[in-house]
Motif scaffolding. Structure first.
Motif, short mmCIF file in Angstrom:
data_model
loop_
_atom_site.label_atom_id
_atom_site.label_comp_id
_atom_site.label_asym_id
_atom_site.label_seq_id
_atom_site.Cartn_x
_atom_site.Cartn_y
_atom_site.Cartn_z
N TRP A 142 -3.72 3.83 -1.06
CA TRP A 142 -3.91 3.07 -2.28
C TRP A 142 -3.55 1.63 -1.93
N TYR A 186 0.82 -1.22 0.00
CA TYR A 186 0.00 0.00 0.00
C TYR A 186 0.85 1.27 0.00
N HIS A 187 0.26 2.32 -0.54
CA HIS A 187 0.92 3.64 -0.60
C HIS A 187 0.05 4.66 0.13
N GLY A 210 -7.76 1.20 -6.37
CA GLY A 210 -7.52 1.71 -7.72
C GLY A 210 -8.58 1.25 -8.71
N THR A 255 -0.97 7.99 -0.73
CA THR A 255 -0.90 8.77 -1.97
C THR A 255 -1.19 10.25 -1.76
N GLU A 256 -1.90 10.60 -0.71
CA GLU A 256 -2.18 12.01 -0.42
C GLU A 256 -2.40 12.19 1.07
N GLU A 275 2.68 -4.53 -4.54
CA GLU A 275 3.74 -4.01 -5.39
C GLU A 275 5.01 -4.80 -5.09
N GLN A 311 -5.04 9.43 2.18
CA GLN A 311 -5.49 8.53 1.13
C GLN A 311 -4.55 7.33 1.05
#
Length: 174
Positions: A74, A44-45, A115, A47-48, A78, A72
């Motif tokens: 995501w 997970y990222h 996503g 993102t904001e 990965e 946020q």
């Protein structure tokens, strides 16, 4: 205009400041968020991170104002990445504070999407350290009626005052 008292945040709706304080001593521990009955994927990222100041009228035509922080996530896989260490999450938030003023007591909302599915809004429960990782349950952010919420809060204070341990019960409670 009434300002929402961020000090009234409950166990299942913590502030950014409380989250960061609780992560401070666990910098190397993996930070795992849970939503919809499962953990976010290990890649997970964040993102904001954004801050908003809001003003509006509630359904009783009462003016309201509050500050809210949105983070946020995501939710993706990965490669062979592991869950982000708590210290990295704190560093991301710290980096944001170089450009955006973040009120540590502000209402905290997580926006989560893989996503593909639409973003959903969540509130965060108090983090729990277990098995060497920090676990944060994200719960759906429900809609509410602020006039009703205020009324219920006042009623609970009245009930406690009336039937609390230091009152004569027969005086006000049937």
């Amino acid at each position: 205009m009434d300002t929402i008292d961020n000090g009234k945040i409950r166990e299942n709706d913590i502030s950014l400041g409380l989250l960061l304080d609780m992560l401070a001593d666990e910098k190397d521990a993996p930070l795992v968020f849970y939503y919809d009955g499962r953990a976010v994927k290990s890649g997970y990222h964040v993102t904001e991170v954004k801050a908003g100041q809001f003003a509006g009228l509630d359904c009783g035509a009462n003016p309201e104002a509050w500050t809210e922080i949105f983070i946020q996530l995501w939710d993706i896989d990965e490669g062979d990445r592991k869950h982000m260490p708590a210290g990295k999450f704190c560093s991301i938030v710290r980096k944001v504070t170089e450009h955006v003023q973040l009120d540590g007591s502000a209402k905290l909302t997580f926006e989560v999407s893989d996503g593909v599915r639409p973003m959903q809004l969540y509130r965060a429960a108090r983090p729990v350290l277990s098995a060497g990782a920090v676990h944060v349950m994200l719960l759906p952010r429900p809609a509410s009626c602020k006039p009703r919420d205020r009324w219920l809060e006042e009623e609970s204070k009245t009930d406690f005052a009336c039937c609390g341990p230091n009152t004569v019960r027969s005086r006000c409670c049937a």
